[in-house]
Motif scaffolding. Structure first.
Motif, PDB file in Angstrom:
ATOM      1  N   LYS B  19       0.829  -1.214   0.000  1.00 45.52           N
ATOM      2  CA  LYS B  19       0.000   0.000   0.000  1.00 45.52           C
ATOM      3  C   LYS B  19       0.863   1.263   0.000  1.00 45.52           C
ATOM      4  O   LYS B  19       0.703   2.151  -0.825  1.00 45.52           O
ATOM      5  N   SER B  20       1.809   1.299   0.948  1.00 46.41           N
ATOM      6  CA  SER B  20       2.661   2.491   1.035  1.00 46.41           C
ATOM      7  C   SER B  20       3.507   2.630  -0.218  1.00 46.41           C
ATOM      8  O   SER B  20       3.764   3.742  -0.683  1.00 46.41           O
ATOM      9  N   SER B  21       3.909   1.505  -0.768  1.00 46.97           N
ATOM     10  CA  SER B  21       4.718   1.552  -1.980  1.00 46.97           C
ATOM     11  C   SER B  21       3.917   2.121  -3.151  1.00 46.97           C
ATOM     12  O   SER B  21       4.437   2.883  -3.962  1.00 46.97           O
ATOM     13  N   SER B  37       7.451  -0.584   7.925  1.00 51.31           N
ATOM     14  CA  SER B  37       6.009  -0.715   7.761  1.00 51.31           C
ATOM     15  C   SER B  37       5.324   0.418   8.524  1.00 51.31           C
ATOM     16  O   SER B  37       5.847   0.955   9.487  1.00 51.31           O
ATOM     17  N   THR B  38       4.180   0.777   8.013  1.00 57.20           N
ATOM     18  CA  THR B  38       3.455   1.913   8.570  1.00 57.20           C
ATOM     19  C   THR B  38       2.832   1.530   9.904  1.00 57.20           C
ATOM     20  O   THR B  38       2.118   0.537   9.984  1.00 57.20           O
ATOM     21  N   ILE B  39       3.136   2.298  10.956  1.00 58.66           N
ATOM     22  CA  ILE B  39       2.394   2.120  12.205  1.00 58.66           C
ATOM     23  C   ILE B  39       1.629   3.398  12.419  1.00 58.66           C
ATOM     24  O   ILE B  39       2.160   4.383  12.887  1.00 58.66           O
ATOM     25  N   TRP B  61      -5.051   8.784   2.593  1.00 50.79           N
ATOM     26  CA  TRP B  61      -4.692   8.213   3.891  1.00 50.79           C
ATOM     27  C   TRP B  61      -4.226   6.781   3.675  1.00 50.79           C
ATOM     28  O   TRP B  61      -5.002   5.925   3.281  1.00 50.79           O
ATOM     29  N   ASP B  62      -2.948   6.576   3.925  1.00 48.91           N
ATOM     30  CA  ASP B  62      -2.349   5.247   3.792  1.00 48.91           C
ATOM     31  C   ASP B  62      -2.349   4.618   5.178  1.00 48.91           C
ATOM     32  O   ASP B  62      -1.645   5.086   6.077  1.00 48.91           O
ATOM     33  N   THR B  63      -3.185   3.614   5.383  1.00 49.47           N
ATOM     34  CA  THR B  63      -3.363   3.085   6.740  1.00 49.47           C
ATOM     35  C   THR B  63      -2.440   1.914   7.023  1.00 49.47           C
ATOM     36  O   THR B  63      -1.868   1.327   6.121  1.00 49.47           O
TER      37      THR B  63
HETATM   38 MG   LIG Z   1       2.402   0.739   4.747  1.00 53.70          MG
END
Ligand SMILES: [Mg+2]
Ligand SMILES: Nc1nc2c(ncn2[C@@H]2O[C@H](COP(=O)(O)OP(=O)(O)O)[C@@H](O)[C@H]2O)c(=O)[nH]1
Lengths: 868, 208
Positions: B19-21, B37-39, B61-63
């Protein structure tokens, strides 16, 4: 090169303006006064000058912009990193003066246009908006002669066109240069340098409650939030850095309030004025004089150099010791100085004021020679006088006054308030200029509004809103002139101060049939009060004091009041209608005369004394006095400036087009492990700024309605700022109080929550907090405790509880404790009254088997019964 | 006169599906092999210009995909105009997870939400566990947009976001529609004006 400059300027200007000329210069001089509000920008160095033209309704107007690199390190200034420092309209009086070696002068006024001589050397130019402008000209040097010529010719052209238009239209359409306004507005600045002290009410309010509403996925108004956070951060940095290494200077302030019921001074006031009696041989100064002659005398007295009333003995002055414990400032508030109807309609003479002033000095006795009147303010019956120690008088300045009527029709001066604002700049041993401390004194005379608390509160709110110091508004009698640069400042609230002392006298208390007024009288029956008062005053017990404090707090939200140990100050009566203490038998005695102060996180203010003066009998009120000690921090102005700027430059950019804030949290899992009832546990989270710009953060709730954190968590600090490359610690503490413990003892002992830390223009960071609660027999319901089959720590499952009908008759924990107390503690004095020792209590709690069930704050047994 | 529209977009899906990528590729046209990784949830914006000169600004919004933060997800898809639900074509389980997100969105999100199902890591087709047919069939049944993408190569990334932009209602401004938008709505107005002053299509900050 020139093209780059042009593009830089173009990027900043709006499409409605055209850029006519640009010039690269060095700023060489900008007076401190004009820079007052922009001191966060470097005071010298590279500047771009640009001439803009704006055409509207076939009329062309010009403006000269001064652009300053926004970055501290000038080498890094990229094209878009300029801020508008000045926007000077090219009006009729606009002048640029060119100098070379300080000899050849070029004046732009049309009458004497001088050709500019070509030269290799630098030319300096001074720009002034006009001769009538108070601001000093801005001076620059440049080597770009061609650019300068273009700037000059454009300025000249725009000015000429303006003059032609003015001639042609016969001044019908005045130029307003309204279009230049957007260029002058909006550059962030540290208000700690540019304005006076912030509003005490905001200063004492937790910052996160002042920010825009925000929640997970809905960041709110970030632009305004970061400004508030930044301001607060700079302020706290200054406090940390400067208060620790700057000294403080102690200022003693004695404050008195007296509702004189229209009387003139007829008595020695020394106990009230000084706190103790002076010589016994007091001559009532004014009793036999008519008000008219009195005025004459008063003026004569105050005209003489010493300011010393002749009534004290001047010959005794040489041996008057300047006692260091004597107050530095004396502040006296009088109410009902003038009850005449005329006083409401025309402002009366200063006769009465002078009379009271003389009485004050007379009551100072031989010390009077050490003091002088600084300033006073009167509105009808309300009078406020500030007297200062002569040796300190050069330290006081920028006197301002304000007053507001709140009486008849909401405006008349029979009620309301008067206020004085004084800046105190402590003496400085070294060369530097000290930062002044602002002292504000308010004397208010309010209606009691027995019937409606809401109404009274609204009135107080309204009064404090209207009570402002208008720019340039001077006190009635001030030995000093208001400085002209005050004029540009907006009006200031009485709360924008370092020290705020507020005197209040409440009128309109009706008779004691009306018991609903709880604010200024205690909630006791009349006979109870009289009974109480006839015994000793120190029997005014805690409950009454607390009650008074709470009631006062409701009306005076945020103010502090020293505990009252004196007798009610109202209402006294002469003759047969009085009880044996002199109180009017028809009125319920009341504390109507009060002195409050507003605590500040920046300036420490301690009250050392609070008393009434029953020996002064001339009015139906007793005078009340208080003493304060104020620690004013000795900020050196240049040090303060340097300190603020060094912090400010790191945080001035919180949003940039090509970089976003990036922080890294060391831990996003905070596990407290096992936690106990009433034991504080603390963890830290390190927040590192790993991005290119400073970053502000705030904690937010998951939904707009949700709280930011559960009640068992506290976060220190809820908002903050991390400059680029640095880090900060956030402290998370956990505390399980009685009511939560009660739930956890009988429920699921696992605690968990997710905290959300939002970084401005960036991310919502999640922080998971977990803890496991160790059950305790403290804070339990006794019936529940009696159903425990095993010691509570070993209880694995609530299902194993005994059914209610098979419970033991009393919890074993209580029995053991009582047995122990009966055999060992029978002789302990105050066993059930004093709180227990914290260490002992925690020991008892931890010993398996001996298990208790009560709150620590009170003695074990008492709590046990209340919980049962 | 070109139109400017602004929409809230949320990315959902199992952890590590990319997702973030995808966002980093869309916003900055970059790719990192090693990403933290997104926290939490990261906020980013990107603008796309459509053929008819309409500019669409996405507030993205990247969750976090972790199960632990699932209870916070509704805060991010609440008021979202569109959602990109991502799975990893090399992990069959990630499609299951995507299905459960889609069910949740259909139940709880704004009924008008535009949902795109996105099979990421298309460059790893050799290790494919989810066939195109299976995913496409599911998307059709549920009335979702569907595409395969590779954040690594960039394939399909811009296209899916543009397709979403086209599918979103262009008649009413979302800020005028969404009565529930509070702070965000206020900000919408401001940002739109700012956008008008700046050069259009400019890349906005990325902090993923
Ligand atoms: Mg992420
Ligand atoms: N080969 C390949 N790897 C990818 C792709 N997208 C993401 N990744 C990798 O998958 C891992 C997880 O990606 P990330 O964006 O953090 O996933 P998220 O948890 O869904 O945000 C990272 O190591 C990425 O480099 C892709 O399209 N192809």
């Amino acid at each position: 090169m020139a093209n780059d400059l042009y593009n830089t300027v173009k990027a900043i200007t709006r499409s409605s303006e055209t850029v006519k000329a640009v010039l690269e210069t060095e700023l060489i001089l900008i007076s401190d006064r004009t820079r007052d509000n922009k001191s966060y920008l470097p005071s010298r160095g590279k500047r771009i000058l640009a001439v803009l033209s704006h055409t509207e309704l076939q009329r062309e107007e010009g403006c000269l912009l001064v652009l300053c690199p926004r970055y501290w390190d000038e080498s890094s200034a990229a094209p878009h990193d300029y801020a508008v420092e000045e926007a000077i309209p090219i009006g009729i009086n606009f002048v640029i003066t060119i100098t070379q070696s300080r000899r050849n002068t070029l004046d732009l006024r049309p009458s004497n246009i001088v050709a500019l001589s070509q030269s290799r050397t630098e030319l300096s130019l001074a720009i002034s908006p006009g001769h009538d402008s108070a601001a000093d000209p801005l001076s620059f040097v440049t080597q770009d002669i061609q650019g300068l010529q273009l700037v000059l010719s454009e300025c000249r052209r725009l000015k000429d066109s303006l003059m032609r238009a003015a001639d042609g239209l016969g001044q019908t359409r005045q130029s307003t240069f309204a279009w230049t306004a957007p260029y002058m507005a909006k550059v962030p600045q540290p208000s700690i340098l540019t304005s006076g002290p912030p509003d005490l009410r905001t200063l004492n309010t937790p910052l996160h409650t002042l920010l825009s509403p925000a929640s997970a996925g809905a960041p709110g108004d970030e632009a305004s939030d970061i400004e508030l956070i930044r301001e607060d951060w700079v302020r706290s940095k200054i406090r940390e850095e400067l208060t620790s290494n700057s000294g403080t200077s102690l200022l003693r302030i004695r404050v008195g309030t007296f509702n004189v019921n229209g009387k003139l001074p007829t008595q020695d006031l020394s106990t009230w004025v000084q706190g103790h009696r002076v010589r016994a041989d007091f001559i009532p100064p004014l009793e036999q004089m008519s008000p008219l002659s009195l005025g004459e005398i008063a003026r004569d007295l105050f005209d003489n150099e010493s300011g010393l009333p002749q009534l004290t003995k001047p010959e005794s002055s040489p041996d008057v010791s300047d006692g260091s414990h004597d107050p530095d400032i004396l502040v006296f508030g009088f109410q009902e100085v003038d009850l005449s109807t005329e006083a409401l309609l025309y402002s009366t003479s200063t006769v009465r004021e002078d009379a009271w002033c003389m009485a004050l000095f007379a009551s100072l006795g031989e010390k009077a020679i050490l003091y002088e009147k600084l300033v006073s303010k009167q509105l009808v019956g309300m009078l406020l006088i500030v007297i200062v120690r002569k040796s300190l008088s050069p330290c006081f300045g920028r006197l301002q006054s304000g007053s507001v009527g709140a009486g008849i029709m909401g405006v008349m001066g029979n009620k309301g308030a008067v206020a004085l604002r004084v800046e105190y700049t402590p003496h400085s041993q070294c060369v530097g200029q000290r930062k002044p401390a602002v002292l504000t004194f308010v004397n208010s005379h309010l209606a009691a509004f027995d019937e409606m608390y809401e109404r009274r509160n609204a009135d107080f709110q309204d009064l404090s809103k209207r009570l402002v110091f208008e720019p340039g508004m001077m006190s009635d009698t001030s030995p000093q002139q208001v400085m002209p640069d005050n004029i540009t400042e907006g009006s200031r609230s009485v709360f924008e101060t370092d020290v705020l002392i507020w005197m209040v006298s409440v009128i309109g208390l009706t008779n004691y049939s009306n018991d609903s007024d709880l604010n200024y009288r205690i909630n006791l029956s009349d006979s109870d009060i009289r009974g109480l008062l006839s015994s000793e005053p120190d029997l005014i017990d805690d409950e009454i004091r607390l009650g008074l404090a709470i009631r006062t707090k409701k009306a005076f939200d945020g103010f502090c009041e020293h505990p009252i140990t004196h007798l009610p100050s109202y209402r006294f009566s002469m003759g047969i209608v009085a009880d044996h203490r002199g109180y009017d038998v028809k009125r319920k005695p009341a504390w109507t005369d009060r002195i409050l102060y507003f605590p500040s996180t920046m300036t420490a203010c301690r009250q050392s004394n609070y008393t009434s003066h029953p020996e002064i009998t001339m009015s139906d009120h007793k005078p009340v006095s208080a003493e304060f000690e104020v620690d004013t921090v000795l900020f050196d102005m240049s040090e303060l400036n340097a300190c603020v700027l060094s912090h400010w430059k790191n945080v001035v950019n919180l949003k940039s087009l090509d970089s976003s804030p990036k922080v890294r949290l060391r831990d996003t899992m905070v596990d407290f492990g096992s936690v106990r009832h009433a034991c504080r546990a603390v963890k830290h989270i390190k927040v590192e700024n790993v991005g290119d710009i400073a970053c502000s953060y705030r904690f937010i709730g998951a939904t707009p309605e949700a709280s930011i954190h559960p009640e068992w968590i506290t976060i220190e600090r809820m908002t903050g700022l991390v400059p680029q490359g640095s880090d900060t610690d956030i402290t998370i503490s956990l505390f399980i109080g009685d009511s939560l413990a009660t739930c956890l003892n009988s429920g699921n002992p696992e605690l968990a929550c997710t905290l959300i830390m939002h970084t401005a223009y960036g991310k919502d960071h999640f922080i998971t907090v977990a803890a496991k609660y160790e059950r305790t027999c403290f804070a339990n319901n006794l019936e529940w405790l009696a159903r425990l089959p095993v010691p509570i720590r070993t209880l694995s499952n609530v299902d194993v509880l005994l059914p209610a009908d098979r419970a033991t008759s009393a919890p074993r924990e209580v029995m053991r404790l009582i047995n122990w107390l009966m055999s060992n503690a029978a002789g302990v004095v105050g066993l059930f009254v004093r709180p227990g020792q914290p260490e002992l209590i925690s020991q008892i709690r931890e010993v398996r088997g001996v298990r208790m069930f009560v709150s620590e704050r009170n003695s074990p047994a008492i709590s046990a019964w209340t919980l049962a | 006169m070109s139109k400017q529209l602004q929409f809230k977009l949320v990315l959902l899906g199992e952890s590590a599906v990319g997702k973030s990528s995808l966002v980093l590729r869309f916003v900055k046209d970059q790719f990192d092999d090693y990403r933290e990784s997104t926290i939490g949830a990261a906020f980013l914006t990107q603008t796309v210009t459509l053929d008819d000169q309409t500019t669409v600004k996405f507030e993205i919004w990247d969750t976090a995909g972790q199960e632990r933060y699932k209870s916070l997800a509704p805060m991010y898809y609440r008021n979202a105009n569109c959602a990109v639900v991502v799975y990893d074509i090399t992990q069959a389980a990630s499609l299951e997870k995507a299905r459960s997100w889609i069910r949740e969105l259909q139940r709880q999100a704004d009924p008008s939400i535009v949902i795109a199902l996105c099979g990421n890591k298309a460059d790893l087709a050799a290790r494919r566990q989810v066939s195109e047919e299976e995913a496409k069939k599911y998307a059709e049944e549920e009335g979702l947009m569907w595409a395969e993408t590779s954040a690594k190569s960039g394939e399909g990334v811009h296209e899916i976001f543009t397709a979403i932009a086209k599918k979103l209602p262009t008649t009413t401004s979302p800020s005028a529609r969404g009565g529930a938008r509070t702070g965000a709505a206020a900000r919408t107005g401001v940002d739109l004006n700012k956008q008008a002053a700046n050069a259009p299509g400019q890349n906005e900050p990325c902090n993923c």
